[in-house]
Design a protein around this motif. Sequence first.
Motif, PDB file in Angstrom:
ATOM      1  N   LYS A  78      -1.225 -18.442  -5.075  1.00  0.00           N
ATOM      2  CA  LYS A  78      -0.663 -17.302  -4.349  1.00  0.00           C
ATOM      3  C   LYS A  78      -1.389 -16.037  -4.784  1.00  0.00           C
ATOM      4  O   LYS A  78      -1.944 -15.974  -5.881  1.00  0.00           O
ATOM      5  N   ILE A  79      -1.377 -15.035  -3.924  1.00  0.00           N
ATOM      6  CA  ILE A  79      -1.993 -13.747  -4.241  1.00  0.00           C
ATOM      7  C   ILE A  79      -1.011 -12.943  -5.089  1.00  0.00           C
ATOM      8  O   ILE A  79       0.162 -12.806  -4.737  1.00  0.00           O
ATOM      9  N   THR A  81       0.894  -9.773  -6.792  1.00  0.00           N
ATOM     10  CA  THR A  81       1.369  -8.492  -6.262  1.00  0.00           C
ATOM     11  C   THR A  81       1.763  -7.572  -7.416  1.00  0.00           C
ATOM     12  O   THR A  81       2.027  -8.028  -8.522  1.00  0.00           O
ATOM     13  N   PRO A 106      -0.540  -6.092  -2.641  1.00  0.00           N
ATOM     14  CA  PRO A 106      -1.198  -7.363  -2.955  1.00  0.00           C
ATOM     15  C   PRO A 106      -2.535  -7.121  -3.653  1.00  0.00           C
ATOM     16  O   PRO A 106      -3.212  -6.127  -3.383  1.00  0.00           O
ATOM     17  N   ASP A 109      -6.343  -8.036  -0.037  1.00  0.00           N
ATOM     18  CA  ASP A 109      -5.854  -7.638   1.277  1.00  0.00           C
ATOM     19  C   ASP A 109      -6.119  -8.690   2.356  1.00  0.00           C
ATOM     20  O   ASP A 109      -5.761  -8.496   3.505  1.00  0.00           O
ATOM     21  N   SER A 113      -0.209  -7.789   4.875  1.00  0.00           N
ATOM     22  CA  SER A 113       0.936  -7.299   4.105  1.00  0.00           C
ATOM     23  C   SER A 113       1.843  -8.436   3.664  1.00  0.00           C
ATOM     24  O   SER A 113       2.057  -9.386   4.409  1.00  0.00           O
ATOM     25  N   PRO A 114       2.400  -8.313   2.455  1.00  0.00           N
ATOM     26  CA  PRO A 114       3.362  -9.320   2.005  1.00  0.00           C
ATOM     27  C   PRO A 114       4.615  -9.339   2.882  1.00  0.00           C
ATOM     28  O   PRO A 114       4.993  -8.324   3.460  1.00  0.00           O
ATOM     29  N   SER A 138      -2.418  -2.809   3.813  1.00  0.00           N
ATOM     30  CA  SER A 138      -1.884  -4.131   3.490  1.00  0.00           C
ATOM     31  C   SER A 138      -0.728  -4.105   2.499  1.00  0.00           C
ATOM     32  O   SER A 138      -0.346  -5.132   1.968  1.00  0.00           O
ATOM     33  N   SER A 163       7.796 -15.212  -0.884  1.00  0.00           N
ATOM     34  CA  SER A 163       6.757 -15.257   0.122  1.00  0.00           C
ATOM     35  C   SER A 163       5.934 -16.503  -0.157  1.00  0.00           C
ATOM     36  O   SER A 163       5.686 -16.832  -1.317  1.00  0.00           O
ATOM     37  N   SER A 165       2.863 -16.875   0.395  1.00  0.00           N
ATOM     38  CA  SER A 165       1.483 -16.553   0.044  1.00  0.00           C
ATOM     39  C   SER A 165       1.334 -15.562  -1.099  1.00  0.00           C
ATOM     40  O   SER A 165       0.229 -15.365  -1.595  1.00  0.00           O
ATOM     41  N   PHE A 166       2.403 -14.906  -1.508  1.00  0.00           N
ATOM     42  CA  PHE A 166       2.316 -13.853  -2.518  1.00  0.00           C
ATOM     43  C   PHE A 166       3.273 -14.133  -3.677  1.00  0.00           C
ATOM     44  O   PHE A 166       4.377 -14.624  -3.474  1.00  0.00           O
ATOM     45  N   THR A 167       2.851 -13.755  -4.897  1.00  0.00           N
ATOM     46  CA  THR A 167       3.707 -13.941  -6.075  1.00  0.00           C
ATOM     47  C   THR A 167       4.781 -12.871  -6.122  1.00  0.00           C
ATOM     48  O   THR A 167       4.629 -11.793  -5.549  1.00  0.00           O
TER      49      THR A 167
END
Length: 174
Positions: A78-79, A81, A106, A109, A113-114, A138, A163, A165-167
């Motif tokens: 995950k990306i 944040t 994030p 980018d 956007s998260p 983003s 999310s 895709s995001f931490t």
Amino acid sequence: SFTATVGSQQVGTGNHTGFVQFVVDGQPFGDARELSGGQATSPTVSTLQPGAHSVSVVYSGDIHFVSALASITQNVAKIATTTTLATSATSTSFGQPVTLTATVDPALDALGSPSGSVTFLDGSTVLGTVPVAAAPSSNATASLTLNDLGAGSHAIKAVYSWSSSFTSSTSAVT
């Protein structure tokens, strides 16, 4: 992208010819690729979601060599944040509105956007949970307006969560 190298343990056999088919999570990925100098490269992929993915390559074989299969696991993280918290006022009287705004930034980018939500906490007490909304560059933001903060000091923080895709991340205490 993934690169397949087809070789032999037998010295002096030359380069393999033929084709390889890349397979990602059980599905063919692109068209079969012809070997050149014993190697072939898959198309580039940028849509793998975070998690573990099975990547296989199937060699068709040629007049001198039998077909073969090789597999690896490609892990996609995950990306990361960073969440920051700002308040509309650092000092108010009881009953005056205070707006808390969390910004989720994030580290990359590339995915935009998260999504998800931010939970605002006063110590361990939940003040509210608000979905994030896309913002410029983003980032994503979430705001919560309170009219009922009690007298005294408050240790308020924002926690971004959920999310695919995001931490998650937590702001400093404000």
